[in-house]
Design a protein around this motif. Structure first.
Motif, PDB file in Angstrom:
ATOM      1  N   THR A 113       0.442  -1.245  -0.014  1.00 16.38           N
ATOM      2  CA  THR A 113       0.313  -0.128   0.146  1.00 16.38           C
ATOM      3  C   THR A 113       0.867   1.529   0.111  1.00 16.38           C
ATOM      4  O   THR A 113       0.538   2.508  -0.354  1.00 16.38           O
ATOM      5  CB  THR A 113      -1.020   0.055   1.108  1.00 16.38           C
TER       6      THR A 113
ATOM      7  N   ARG B 211       0.461   8.938  10.214  1.00 16.31           N
ATOM      8  CA  ARG B 211       0.781   6.982  10.452  1.00 16.31           C
ATOM      9  C   ARG B 211       1.539   7.729  12.334  1.00 16.31           C
ATOM     10  O   ARG B 211       0.903   6.854  13.460  1.00 16.31           O
ATOM     11  CB  ARG B 211       1.990   6.804  10.152  1.00 16.31           C
TER      12      ARG B 211
ATOM     13  N   SER C 148      -6.397   1.827  16.752  1.00 14.73           N
ATOM     14  CA  SER C 148      -6.449   0.988  15.896  1.00 14.73           C
ATOM     15  C   SER C 148      -6.198   0.999  14.872  1.00 14.73           C
ATOM     16  O   SER C 148      -6.343   2.184  14.426  1.00 14.73           O
ATOM     17  CB  SER C 148      -7.836   0.190  15.062  1.00 14.73           C
ATOM     18  N   THR C 149      -5.127   0.383  14.169  1.00 11.54           N
ATOM     19  CA  THR C 149      -4.484   0.961  12.660  1.00 11.54           C
ATOM     20  C   THR C 149      -5.178   0.097  11.833  1.00 11.54           C
ATOM     21  O   THR C 149      -4.431   0.820  10.673  1.00 11.54           O
ATOM     22  CB  THR C 149      -3.225  -0.265  12.403  1.00 11.54           C
ATOM     23  N   TYR C 150      -5.971  -0.374  11.816  1.00 11.06           N
ATOM     24  CA  TYR C 150      -7.136  -0.594  10.762  1.00 11.06           C
ATOM     25  C   TYR C 150      -7.356   0.573  10.358  1.00 11.06           C
ATOM     26  O   TYR C 150      -8.300   0.207   9.229  1.00 11.06           O
ATOM     27  CB  TYR C 150      -8.017  -1.936  11.211  1.00 11.06           C
ATOM     28  N   TYR C 151      -7.473   1.568  11.298  1.00  9.54           N
ATOM     29  CA  TYR C 151      -7.859   2.766  10.593  1.00  9.54           C
ATOM     30  C   TYR C 151      -6.919   3.767   9.860  1.00  9.54           C
ATOM     31  O   TYR C 151      -7.527   4.720   8.418  1.00  9.54           O
ATOM     32  CB  TYR C 151      -8.422   3.838  11.659  1.00  9.54           C
ATOM     33  N   GLN C 152      -5.676   2.655   9.447  1.00 16.83           N
ATOM     34  CA  GLN C 152      -5.178   3.623   9.163  1.00 16.83           C
ATOM     35  C   GLN C 152      -5.134   3.910   7.466  1.00 16.83           C
ATOM     36  O   GLN C 152      -4.974   4.927   7.267  1.00 16.83           O
ATOM     37  CB  GLN C 152      -3.586   3.726   9.004  1.00 16.83           C
ATOM     38  N   GLN C 153      -5.309   2.765   6.307  1.00 15.47           N
ATOM     39  CA  GLN C 153      -5.867   2.635   5.517  1.00 15.47           C
ATOM     40  C   GLN C 153      -6.972   3.452   4.539  1.00 15.47           C
ATOM     41  O   GLN C 153      -7.302   4.187   4.211  1.00 15.47           O
ATOM     42  CB  GLN C 153      -6.512   1.050   5.365  1.00 15.47           C
ATOM     43  N   MET C 154      -8.053   3.240   6.105  1.00 12.12           N
ATOM     44  CA  MET C 154      -9.109   4.301   5.850  1.00 12.12           C
ATOM     45  C   MET C 154      -8.874   5.560   5.803  1.00 12.12           C
ATOM     46  O   MET C 154      -9.278   6.248   5.358  1.00 12.12           O
ATOM     47  CB  MET C 154     -10.160   4.300   7.158  1.00 12.12           C
TER      48      MET C 154
END
Length: 330
Positions: A253, A290, A299-305
């Protein structure tokens, strides 16, 4: 009647000139907002160790985004950057294990990056394959080749001199920061003071008009993909030197981070506009986001969002601005 028609054109010319001269303003605003907001939200944000961490993380983004910006300026895109980062990293690490030669590892990595970039550029410019399709194919090819070479096993780098590239410092300035500043200076020189820079912007603005004006559109379009490949190779060397290992999953990514940094910095996804200073600022914004996710325990899951939202907002602003400009012309 002629005077009335001339007024919007004069206003348009002034607006476009301002945007072309100061594209970095689009990244400066979110950068200032983030710095001020996070300074208030977390006491550790402006500490020396955290600022250094942000700059080290931004180094890879900046170098990759510089290459992406040149591609975007022609109206193209390079989706292979993340996979190519992994490939050149594996090439460097593998050669270091076999020969322990730093010059050989660096030169080979840059040659691989340039070769992949040249392949992208030649197919896009000569065969007229859409950049999205070509670089998407190259993305899978590079990732697959990396998996074949490594068998999905990380390659550890033991050479301490090579690791200095990613973790050393000169006069208190981290080496990766020095590298991205040099890369940015070279990019700024190319864009502002060479014929190549003018031709790249001309191709992105109006390819047919540039061709009729004598610009070698195919060659200049090919150049930007070679530039992108070389920049990714440099970023890959810094990445591996910093982590001390190369792995097949590296750079996933990262091409999207590069797009986000470029667009935030004022580079138009429609081509013809862009700047180096803005790209550097945009990459730092991405790195700060980041960093903030870690500091604030998000949560790192929100990073791509968040990255996706940043790209979407920046593109919408760019498209709407160009639509207003086109309306004024009409």
């Amino acid at each position: 009647m002629n005077e009335k028609k001339g007024a919007p054109d004069a206003k348009l010319t002034k607006h476009r000139r301002f945007h072309l001269n100061y594209p970095w303003l689009s990244a400066a605003v979110p950068l200032v907002v983030l710095v001020v907001g996070l300074s208030i939200a977390h006491p550790r944000f402006l500490t020396q160790s955290n600022v250094t961490s942000i700059l080290l993380q931004a180094a890879v983004y900046v170098i990759m985004a510089l290459g992406m910006s040149f591609v975007l300026m022609t109206g193209g895109i390079d989706l292979s950057q993340g996979s190519l980062l992994a490939l050149v990293g594996v090439v460097a690490a593998d050669l270091l294990q076999r020969t322990n030669s730093i010059p050989l590892a660096i030169i080979a990595s840059i040659l691989v990056g340039a070769a992949v970039g040249a392949a992208n550029g030649l197919v896009v410019s000569c065969l007229k394959i859409p950049p999205f399709i070509m670089t998407l194919s190259t993305m899978y090819l590079c990732r697959g080749l990396t998996l074949v070479i490594t068998q999905a096993t990380p390659i550890t780098v033991q050479n301490t001199s090579f690791k200095w590239i990613g973790g050393g410092s000169v006069l208190g300035i981290p080496v990766p920061v020095i590298i991205f500043l040099i890369a940015a200076a070279v990019g700024q020189f190319i864009l502002s003071y060479t014929a190549t820079g003018r031709y790249i912007l001309a191709v992105g603005s109006n390819r047919e008009a540039a061709r009729l004006s004598g610009v070698k559109t195919r060659w200049n379009e090919c150049k930007v993909y070679i530039i992108s490949g070389v920049m990714v190779a440099i970023a890959g060397i810094v990445y591996v030197a910093r982590l001390g290992a190369a792995q097949a999953t590296a750079g996933e990514t990262y091409e999207m981070e590069a797009v986000a940094a470029s667009v935030l910095g004022g580079t138009s996804v429609l081509g013809g506009e862009g700047g180096i200073i803005g790209t550097v600022m945009g990459a730092i914004v991405v790195a700060i986001i980041r960093n903030a996710i870690v500091l604030l325990n998000v949560s790192t899951y929100y990073q791509q969002m968040i990255t996706g939202a940043v790209i979407l907002v920046a593109v919408i602003i760019d498209v709407q601005r160009k639509a207003r400009v086109a309306k004024q012309v009409d």
